[in-house]
Design a protein around this motif. Structure first.
Motif, short mmCIF file in Angstrom:
data_model
loop_
_atom_site.label_atom_id
_atom_site.label_comp_id
_atom_site.label_asym_id
_atom_site.label_seq_id
_atom_site.Cartn_x
_atom_site.Cartn_y
_atom_site.Cartn_z
N ARG A 203 0.87 3.97 -8.64
CA ARG A 203 1.36 3.44 -7.36
C ARG A 203 1.79 1.98 -7.50
N ALA A 204 1.07 1.23 -8.32
CA ALA A 204 1.47 -0.17 -8.56
C ALA A 204 2.82 -0.23 -9.26
N LEU A 205 3.02 0.65 -10.24
CA LEU A 205 4.30 0.70 -10.94
C LEU A 205 5.42 1.12 -10.00
N ALA A 206 5.12 2.09 -9.12
CA ALA A 206 6.12 2.55 -8.16
C ALA A 206 6.50 1.43 -7.19
N ALA A 207 5.51 0.63 -6.78
CA ALA A 207 5.79 -0.49 -5.89
C ALA A 207 6.72 -1.50 -6.56
N THR A 208 6.50 -1.74 -7.86
CA THR A 208 7.38 -2.65 -8.61
C THR A 208 8.80 -2.11 -8.66
N THR A 215 15.68 -5.53 -4.41
CA THR A 215 16.36 -6.75 -4.89
C THR A 215 17.79 -6.44 -5.30
N ARG A 216 17.98 -5.33 -5.97
CA ARG A 216 19.33 -4.95 -6.38
C ARG A 216 20.20 -4.63 -5.16
N ARG A 217 19.61 -3.98 -4.16
CA ARG A 217 20.38 -3.67 -2.95
C ARG A 217 20.83 -4.95 -2.25
N ARG A 218 19.91 -5.93 -2.16
CA ARG A 218 20.26 -7.19 -1.53
C ARG A 218 21.35 -7.92 -2.30
#
Length: 417
Positions: A203-208, A215-218
């Motif tokens: 879940r931590a990896l998925a959050a990253t 960030t890429r979308r922004r």
């Protein structure tokens, strides 16, 4: 300290045995059997053409050109007697007229749990313990419990790292697939990733990965807005240049009309030349400004085309980047799976050996076996041996794994650890 003392005692015992064997070797040579590959040094007084080094051939035959043939497998003593008979028969010389020595015996071969397996020179009086010493001593690496435990721990650490790497690659794949489909990244990690790295870690990896996607979308939206703003400015610039061009063209037509109307007055001399020159000067100036305005309008329109292409290429470039990243991700997944399979295979192979210190003996441990070719037989004889068993030329000594429960191999006849 105990191990160093054990090695010193072992080497001291072996050197003592080797010294004793050197004394006995001369006496033991006559009974040592000869075989194919042994080389004999024959010297006959006054017969230099017959003297030389001769190799025993197949079946134990010794051919001495000009003297004769000795057939059949024999010990060194029997060979010497046969050579003496040939010399007496063909040359009529006594026993004291020749010498026969062994130039080189067939080597022995030491295999199994020794540090440096392979062929070793044979000398009369050589025993199993001597051969093991010549081969570098017992090799304990495969049976050493501590070494195996260290290796297992290292492989397990590598396995954990590889599993985490695979879990991350699987989560990255899910994010890339969502981006390529135009969907938001999934909130939950793939089940396989959770099984590999644990639910919390996955879940931590998925959050990253979601943060990366956001960030890429922004960045993409900012780039689109920048291009959009540039297009808006360009639209205004084009409108302004159109208005300016239209205004200048109107002024140009007015001046041209004035010149046409004043043309008859010029011919009759009713108007001064200064007035005409001023109108013509205005006409040329406005005409130049019209050209500049039209050039600026063309440049603005070209800039609009470039910005529109940049907007189209931006989306295409982002998709190509994601496809390239997806291909690299697929390769990373394959490599991680292959690494995991390799480590698991290594752990399984290590697990076949005893791991705990003092574990039970396996079949073949604590054994010394000699394979010895017998005259007239295709199959070698299998001889159970101990540290003091004498070896013969051509013997294969197979050394079993040394185990802490079998010190008797090293304690025989005064050899201590």
């Amino acid at each position: 300290m105990l191990m160093r003392a054990a090695i010193r005692n072992l080497l001291a015992g072996l050197f003592a045995l080797l010294a004793a064997s050197a004394i006995l070797s001369a006496e033991g040579t006559p009974s040592v059997p000869l075989g194919e590959g042994d080389r004999l040094n024959l010297r006959i007084f006054g017969q230099e053409n017959l003297s030389g080094i001769y190799r025993i051939g197949p079946g134990g035959e010794l051919v001495i050109p000009g003297l004769g043939l000795v057939e059949g497998p024999k010990s060194f003593g029997e060979m010497r007697a046969a050579v003496q008979a040939l010399i007496d028969k063909n040359l009529g010389l006594p026993e004291t007229a020749f010498s026969l020595t062994v130039e080189e015996w067939r080597p022995i071969v030491v295999g199994g749990y020794v540090a440096e397996p392979g062929a070793r020179p044979y000398r009369p009086g050589l025993r199993a313990a001597h051969a093991i010493a010549l081969a570098g001593g017992w090799r304990i690496r495969q049976g050493d419990a501590l070494t195996q435990v260290i290796q297992i721990n290292q492989e397990r650490e590598r396995l954990a790292q590889a599993r985490t790497r695979l879990a991350k690659a699987l989560i990255t794949r899910a994010r890339l697939d969502a981006e390529l489909a135009g969907d938001p990244p999934p909130d939950a990690p793939p089940p396989e990733a959770a099984a590999l790295a644990g639910e919390a870690r996955a879940r931590a990896l998925a959050a990253t990965e979601r943060e990366i996607a956001e960030t890429r979308r922004r960045n993409f939206e900012l780039a689109r807005k920048r291009i959009g703003a540039a297009l808006d400015i360009n639209t205004e610039d084009i409108a302004a240049q159109k208005a300016l061009t239209s205004s200048l063209k109107t002024q140009l037509e007015l001046v041209r009309g004035d010149l046409e109307r004043l043309k008859p007055l010029i011919e009759t001399g009713s108007i001064t030349g200064a007035r005409i020159l001023a109108l013509r000067r205005d006409f040329v100036e406005i005409e130049g400004r019209v050209g500049e305005a039209e050039a600026s309008l063309a440049k603005a329109r070209t800039g609009r085309v470039v910005l529109e292409e940049e907007r189209n290429v931006l989306a295409l470039q982002i998709r190509l980047d994601r496809l390239s990243e997806r291909a690299a991700n697929a390769l990373e997944i394959l490599e991680a799976r292959a690494t995991i399979d390799s480590i698991i295979d290594t752990l399984e192979k290590i697990g076949e050996s005893p791991l705990a210190i003092g574990a039970g003996r396996r079949e073949g441990d604590c054994r010394l076996v000699i394979l010895r070719q017998q005259p007239g037989s295709d199959a070698p004889a299998v001889i159970e041996a101990d540290a003091m068993t004498p070896l013969l030329p051509g013997d294969l000594l197979q050394v079993g794994r040394k185990h802490k429960s079998c010190p008797e191999i090293l304690l025989m006849n005064g050899i201590s650890r």
